[in-house]
Design a protein around this motif. Structure first.
Motif, PDB file in Angstrom:
ATOM      1  N   SER A 163     -38.231 -44.875  23.112  1.00  0.00           N
ATOM      2  CA  SER A 163     -37.199 -44.460  22.163  1.00  0.00           C
ATOM      3  C   SER A 163     -37.526 -43.093  21.575  1.00  0.00           C
ATOM      4  O   SER A 163     -36.652 -42.222  21.458  1.00  0.00           O
ATOM      5  CB  SER A 163     -37.066 -45.503  21.048  1.00  0.00           C
ATOM      6  N   ASP A 164     -38.784 -42.899  21.216  1.00  0.00           N
ATOM      7  CA  ASP A 164     -39.206 -41.615  20.657  1.00  0.00           C
ATOM      8  C   ASP A 164     -39.096 -40.486  21.671  1.00  0.00           C
ATOM      9  O   ASP A 164     -38.954 -39.316  21.291  1.00  0.00           O
ATOM     10  CB  ASP A 164     -40.650 -41.711  20.144  1.00  0.00           C
ATOM     11  N   LYS A 165     -39.166 -40.827  22.953  1.00  0.00           N
ATOM     12  CA  LYS A 165     -39.064 -39.828  24.030  1.00  0.00           C
ATOM     13  C   LYS A 165     -37.622 -39.630  24.504  1.00  0.00           C
ATOM     14  O   LYS A 165     -37.370 -38.833  25.411  1.00  0.00           O
ATOM     15  CB  LYS A 165     -39.924 -40.272  25.221  1.00  0.00           C
ATOM     16  N   GLY A 166     -36.680 -40.383  23.922  1.00  0.00           N
ATOM     17  CA  GLY A 166     -35.285 -40.259  24.341  1.00  0.00           C
ATOM     18  C   GLY A 166     -34.959 -40.980  25.633  1.00  0.00           C
ATOM     19  O   GLY A 166     -33.938 -40.691  26.266  1.00  0.00           O
ATOM     20  N   ILE A 167     -35.799 -41.935  26.016  1.00  0.00           N
ATOM     21  CA  ILE A 167     -35.581 -42.728  27.233  1.00  0.00           C
ATOM     22  C   ILE A 167     -34.889 -44.030  26.850  1.00  0.00           C
ATOM     23  O   ILE A 167     -35.351 -44.757  25.969  1.00  0.00           O
ATOM     24  CB  ILE A 167     -36.910 -43.018  27.947  1.00  0.00           C
ATOM     25  N   LYS A 168     -33.760 -44.330  27.501  1.00  0.00           N
ATOM     26  CA  LYS A 168     -33.001 -45.539  27.199  1.00  0.00           C
ATOM     27  C   LYS A 168     -33.739 -46.782  27.688  1.00  0.00           C
ATOM     28  O   LYS A 168     -34.383 -46.757  28.738  1.00  0.00           O
ATOM     29  CB  LYS A 168     -31.614 -45.470  27.837  1.00  0.00           C
ATOM     30  N   THR A 169     -33.620 -47.872  26.919  1.00  0.00           N
ATOM     31  CA  THR A 169     -34.318 -49.112  27.265  1.00  0.00           C
ATOM     32  C   THR A 169     -33.400 -50.324  27.130  1.00  0.00           C
ATOM     33  O   THR A 169     -32.446 -50.327  26.344  1.00  0.00           O
ATOM     34  CB  THR A 169     -35.544 -49.341  26.360  1.00  0.00           C
ATOM     35  N   ASN A 170     -33.747 -51.342  27.912  1.00  0.00           N
ATOM     36  CA  ASN A 170     -33.082 -52.643  27.841  1.00  0.00           C
ATOM     37  C   ASN A 170     -34.178 -53.689  27.661  1.00  0.00           C
ATOM     38  O   ASN A 170     -34.982 -53.903  28.567  1.00  0.00           O
ATOM     39  CB  ASN A 170     -32.283 -52.897  29.125  1.00  0.00           C
ATOM     40  N   CYS A 171     -34.239 -54.300  26.470  1.00  0.00           N
ATOM     41  CA  CYS A 171     -35.246 -55.331  26.214  1.00  0.00           C
ATOM     42  C   CYS A 171     -34.744 -56.649  26.783  1.00  0.00           C
ATOM     43  O   CYS A 171     -33.748 -57.210  26.304  1.00  0.00           O
ATOM     44  CB  CYS A 171     -35.511 -55.453  24.716  1.00  0.00           C
ATOM     45  N   THR A 172     -35.421 -57.156  27.790  1.00  0.00           N
ATOM     46  CA  THR A 172     -34.956 -58.323  28.529  1.00  0.00           C
ATOM     47  C   THR A 172     -35.778 -59.561  28.188  1.00  0.00           C
ATOM     48  O   THR A 172     -36.800 -59.479  27.522  1.00  0.00           O
ATOM     49  CB  THR A 172     -35.001 -58.041  30.041  1.00  0.00           C
ATOM     50  N   LEU A 173     -35.279 -60.709  28.646  1.00  0.00           N
ATOM     51  CA  LEU A 173     -35.917 -62.012  28.395  1.00  0.00           C
ATOM     52  C   LEU A 173     -35.990 -62.313  26.898  1.00  0.00           C
ATOM     53  O   LEU A 173     -37.007 -62.753  26.384  1.00  0.00           O
ATOM     54  CB  LEU A 173     -37.310 -62.063  29.030  1.00  0.00           C
ATOM     55  N   VAL A 174     -34.872 -62.109  26.234  1.00  0.00           N
ATOM     56  CA  VAL A 174     -34.758 -62.397  24.802  1.00  0.00           C
ATOM     57  C   VAL A 174     -34.140 -63.781  24.617  1.00  0.00           C
ATOM     58  O   VAL A 174     -33.069 -64.070  25.158  1.00  0.00           O
ATOM     59  CB  VAL A 174     -33.910 -61.320  24.097  1.00  0.00           C
ATOM     60  N   PHE A 175     -34.823 -64.622  23.853  1.00  0.00           N
ATOM     61  CA  PHE A 175     -34.369 -65.995  23.663  1.00  0.00           C
ATOM     62  C   PHE A 175     -34.315 -66.407  22.195  1.00  0.00           C
ATOM     63  O   PHE A 175     -34.102 -67.584  21.888  1.00  0.00           O
ATOM     64  CB  PHE A 175     -35.268 -66.959  24.436  1.00  0.00           C
ATOM     65  N   SER A 176     -34.518 -65.466  21.273  1.00  0.00           N
ATOM     66  CA  SER A 176     -34.438 -65.795  19.852  1.00  0.00           C
ATOM     67  C   SER A 176     -33.952 -64.591  19.066  1.00  0.00           C
ATOM     68  O   SER A 176     -34.085 -63.436  19.505  1.00  0.00           O
ATOM     69  CB  SER A 176     -35.803 -66.250  19.320  1.00  0.00           C
ATOM     70  N   ALA A 177     -33.426 -64.876  17.872  1.00  0.00           N
ATOM     71  CA  ALA A 177     -32.965 -63.800  16.998  1.00  0.00           C
ATOM     72  C   ALA A 177     -34.130 -62.937  16.526  1.00  0.00           C
ATOM     73  O   ALA A 177     -33.986 -61.720  16.355  1.00  0.00           O
ATOM     74  CB  ALA A 177     -32.222 -64.389  15.799  1.00  0.00           C
ATOM     75  N   GLY A 178     -35.285 -63.568  16.316  1.00  0.00           N
ATOM     76  CA  GLY A 178     -36.459 -62.807  15.906  1.00  0.00           C
ATOM     77  C   GLY A 178     -36.868 -61.789  16.950  1.00  0.00           C
ATOM     78  O   GLY A 178     -37.211 -60.636  16.617  1.00  0.00           O
ATOM     79  N   GLN A 179     -36.834 -62.185  18.220  1.00  0.00           N
ATOM     80  CA  GLN A 179     -37.153 -61.241  19.289  1.00  0.00           C
ATOM     81  C   GLN A 179     -36.154 -60.087  19.301  1.00  0.00           C
ATOM     82  O   GLN A 179     -36.529 -58.922  19.464  1.00  0.00           O
ATOM     83  CB  GLN A 179     -37.146 -61.969  20.628  1.00  0.00           C
ATOM     84  N   ALA A 180     -34.880 -60.417  19.128  1.00  0.00           N
ATOM     85  CA  ALA A 180     -33.838 -59.382  19.124  1.00  0.00           C
ATOM     86  C   ALA A 180     -34.021 -58.420  17.958  1.00  0.00           C
ATOM     87  O   ALA A 180     -33.775 -57.213  18.085  1.00  0.00           O
ATOM     88  CB  ALA A 180     -32.464 -60.034  19.061  1.00  0.00           C
ATOM     89  N   LEU A 181     -34.461 -58.934  16.827  1.00  0.00           N
ATOM     90  CA  LEU A 181     -34.697 -58.092  15.655  1.00  0.00           C
ATOM     91  C   LEU A 181     -35.838 -57.114  15.914  1.00  0.00           C
ATOM     92  O   LEU A 181     -35.750 -55.922  15.578  1.00  0.00           O
ATOM     93  CB  LEU A 181     -35.002 -58.974  14.447  1.00  0.00           C
ATOM     94  N   LEU A 182     -36.918 -57.596  16.541  1.00  0.00           N
ATOM     95  CA  LEU A 182     -38.032 -56.713  16.888  1.00  0.00           C
ATOM     96  C   LEU A 182     -37.583 -55.606  17.843  1.00  0.00           C
ATOM     97  O   LEU A 182     -37.968 -54.446  17.683  1.00  0.00           O
ATOM     98  CB  LEU A 182     -39.160 -57.525  17.538  1.00  0.00           C
ATOM     99  N   ALA A 183     -36.782 -55.970  18.835  1.00  0.00           N
ATOM    100  CA  ALA A 183     -36.315 -54.985  19.810  1.00  0.00           C
ATOM    101  C   ALA A 183     -35.494 -53.894  19.141  1.00  0.00           C
ATOM    102  O   ALA A 183     -35.649 -52.700  19.439  1.00  0.00           O
ATOM    103  CB  ALA A 183     -35.495 -55.681  20.899  1.00  0.00           C
ATOM    104  N   ALA A 184     -34.619 -54.293  18.223  1.00  0.00           N
ATOM    105  CA  ALA A 184     -33.795 -53.315  17.524  1.00  0.00           C
ATOM    106  C   ALA A 184     -34.649 -52.418  16.635  1.00  0.00           C
ATOM    107  O   ALA A 184     -34.439 -51.203  16.568  1.00  0.00           O
ATOM    108  CB  ALA A 184     -32.726 -54.028  16.702  1.00  0.00           C
ATOM    109  N   LYS A 185     -35.611 -53.010  15.939  1.00  0.00           N
ATOM    110  CA  LYS A 185     -36.507 -52.229  15.089  1.00  0.00           C
ATOM    111  C   LYS A 185     -37.289 -51.196  15.897  1.00  0.00           C
ATOM    112  O   LYS A 185     -37.579 -50.100  15.412  1.00  0.00           O
ATOM    113  CB  LYS A 185     -37.483 -53.159  14.370  1.00  0.00           C
TER     114      LYS A 185
END
Length: 218
Positions: free
Chosen positions: A102-124
């Motif tokens: 993210s800091d380098k401007g490279i787009k990412t897709n956080c995969t294998l997400v199975f909980s809201a907590g995981q999704a929150l970490l990915a967004a952060k």
């Protein structure tokens, strides 16, 4: 809502492009192997080929599970084409790598997400996309769509720019419900997208119209 195709099949990708509704592609080594694409050079070449066909984001998955390995592989993938999104697993080193990308401007897709907590970490951490797996949660008796709805609400509460990419979408009702609850993207097989075309009243109405036209012009 964006429609992504979850495949490595070039013919299916071309068909979706020709239909005029394709916004991107998600793929991974398993899907590559299914198409007989093996070996690092062949896989990288296949990613490039997909990017040349699709005018949108193409998720390409890293194999490494350690921080330095994820960074190394992700940078190679990102250099392939501007459309590449580096797909990173939801693990501790994966979250660290997402922040780096993210800091380098490279787009990412956080995969294998199975909980809201995981999704929150990915967004952060600054993920471009987060991929909750709807069908796989349904397989174990959980509610995959409820998770998507929960993530959409949490992101809306705090203005996170991470897009909710509903993955493991297996049929038309899944897709429609994802649209209803506000998922930004769905990724699914071509059969699901084509399934949106179908309704018995459409078939009946067309048959009646054509029959009436034939009578008038007999």
């Amino acid at each position: 809502m964006k429609f992504f195709l979850d495949t490595a099949n070039i013919a299916e990708i071309r068909e979706a492009v020709e239909l005029g509704v394709l916004d991107g592609v998600t793929t991974n080594p398993s899907l590559m192997a299914k198409e007989g694409v093996r070996g690092v050079d062949s896989i990288l070449g296949h990613y490039r080929h997909i990017c040349e066909i699709v005018d949108g984001d193409v998720s390409a998955e890293v194999i490494a599970t350690d921080y330095s390995g994820i960074i190394r592989e992700g940078e190679v993938l990102a250099d392939l084409h501007p459309n590449i999104v580096v797909k990173v697993p939801m693990i501790r080193d994966g979250v660290k790598a997402i922040r780096y990308f993210s800091d380098k401007g490279i787009k990412t897709n956080c995969t294998l997400v199975f909980s809201a907590g995981q999704a929150l970490l990915a967004a952060k951490a600054g993920a471009t996309y987060v991929s909750p797996f709807v069908g796989r949660l349904d397989d174990i008796g959980a509610d995959g769509l409820q998770l998507v709805e929960q993530i959409v609400q949490i992101y809306g509460n705090y203005g996170y720019e991470t897009q909710v990419l509903a993955a493991s979408v297996r049929h038309v009702p899944h897709l429609i419900q994802c649209a209803e609850i506000g998922a930004d993207v769905v990724t699914c097989p071509l059969s699901v997208i084509l399934g949106l075309l179908n309704h018995p009243l459409t078939d009946k109405g067309l048959a009646t119209f054509l029959a009436d036209y034939a009578k008038v012009n007999a």
